[in-house]
Design a protein around this motif. Structure first.
Motif, PDB file in Angstrom:
ATOM      1  N   THR A   1      -5.305  21.019   0.511  1.00  0.00           N
ATOM      2  CA  THR A   1      -6.386  20.125   0.117  1.00  0.00           C
ATOM      3  C   THR A   1      -7.615  20.254   1.022  1.00  0.00           C
ATOM      4  N   GLY A   2      -7.505  21.114   2.034  1.00  0.00           N
ATOM      5  CA  GLY A   2      -8.635  21.324   2.936  1.00  0.00           C
ATOM      6  C   GLY A   2      -8.303  22.380   3.968  1.00  0.00           C
TER       7      GLY A   2
ATOM      8  N   THR B   1      -8.682  29.863  10.945  1.00  0.00           N
ATOM      9  CA  THR B   1      -8.688  28.793   9.954  1.00  0.00           C
ATOM     10  C   THR B   1      -7.280  28.221   9.833  1.00  0.00           C
ATOM     11  N   TYR B   2      -7.207  26.906   9.808  1.00  0.00           N
ATOM     12  CA  TYR B   2      -5.934  26.198   9.699  1.00  0.00           C
ATOM     13  C   TYR B   2      -5.952  25.373   8.426  1.00  0.00           C
ATOM     14  N   LYS B   3      -4.882  25.447   7.654  1.00  0.00           N
ATOM     15  CA  LYS B   3      -4.801  24.763   6.364  1.00  0.00           C
ATOM     16  C   LYS B   3      -4.432  23.299   6.539  1.00  0.00           C
ATOM     17  N   LEU B   4      -5.002  22.474   5.676  1.00  0.00           N
ATOM     18  CA  LEU B   4      -4.627  21.068   5.579  1.00  0.00           C
ATOM     19  C   LEU B   4      -3.938  20.877   4.231  1.00  0.00           C
ATOM     20  N   ARG B   5      -2.889  20.107   4.222  1.00  0.00           N
ATOM     21  CA  ARG B   5      -2.148  19.843   2.994  1.00  0.00           C
ATOM     22  C   ARG B   5      -2.284  18.370   2.633  1.00  0.00           C
ATOM     23  N   GLY B   6      -2.027  18.087   1.384  1.00  0.00           N
ATOM     24  CA  GLY B   6      -2.042  16.704   0.933  1.00  0.00           C
ATOM     25  C   GLY B   6      -0.748  16.017   1.321  1.00  0.00           C
ATOM     26  N   THR B   7      -0.567  14.807   0.843  1.00  0.00           N
ATOM     27  CA  THR B   7       0.671  14.061   1.076  1.00  0.00           C
ATOM     28  C   THR B   7       1.221  13.625  -0.270  1.00  0.00           C
ATOM     29  N   GLY B   8       2.443  13.150  -0.287  1.00  0.00           N
ATOM     30  CA  GLY B   8       3.053  12.692  -1.543  1.00  0.00           C
ATOM     31  C   GLY B   8       3.179  13.832  -2.530  1.00  0.00           C
TER      32      GLY B   8
END
Length: 171
Positions: free
Chosen positions: A54-55, A40-47
């Motif tokens: 965030t996913g 599993t690889y994490k997704l991050r938000g921006t700003g």
């Protein structure tokens, strides 16, 4: 005397037969399959969400060596079609090669949106600039060694990114 020797001979024969049967039964014709591998690889938000997960995108291996790639998105906007892009290269130095694009319909609230990017695949089509494409191997080892990233845009015409993260060997 014959009965005493027959008894000893019977005990010896039973012992030899028992050992032989035990040796034959210890061979396992149906070994327990190895548990499926996954990453599993994490997704991050921006700003302001740049430090928040965030996913996530998860790759799982099936018993026939094919793989599934599933995106789960925690941040989304109700009734909005978010654009999902699976692109070669890490997100700091992306290429123009697209592995997959999809849409994720936001439901709003705290629910998680799930998008199946690939299901039961062993190869995928790499779409390159100028309309060219080629098939590449995409089994578990291939996929986890791939240098790629996932980018989720707010909508088709928006420049806002909801989630971004590397996939494969950059993690």
């Amino acid at each position: 005397m014959f009965q005493r020797n027959a008894l000893k001979l019977g005990v010896v024969a039973a012992t030899v037969l028992g050992i032989a049967l035990t040796a034959c039964n210890s061979k396992d014709d149906n070994p327990t399959p190895a548990p499926p591998r996954s990453a599993t690889y994490k997704l991050r938000g921006t700003g302001t969400d740049a430090t928040r997960q965030t996913g996530a995108v998860t790759i799982t291996e099936n018993s026939d060596s094919s793989v599934n790639v599933i995106l789960t998105l925690g941040k989304h906007v109700k009734d909005t079609l978010h654009q999902v892009y699976f692109i070669s290269g890490n997100y700091a130095t992306p290429t123009t090669d697209t592995l997959q694009s999809a849409e994720a319909k936001g439901t709003g609230g705290s629910s998680v949106v799930t998008v199946e990017l690939f299901k039961n695949v062993k190869t995928i089509k790499l779409r390159q600039a100028a309309g060219a494409s080629k098939d590449i191997a995409f089994k578990y080892n291939d996929a986890t060694k791939l240098l790629a990233h996932i980018k989720v845009k707010h909508s088709k015409f928006s420049a806002d990114t909801l989630a971004i993260g590397n996939f494969g060997k950059e993690n």
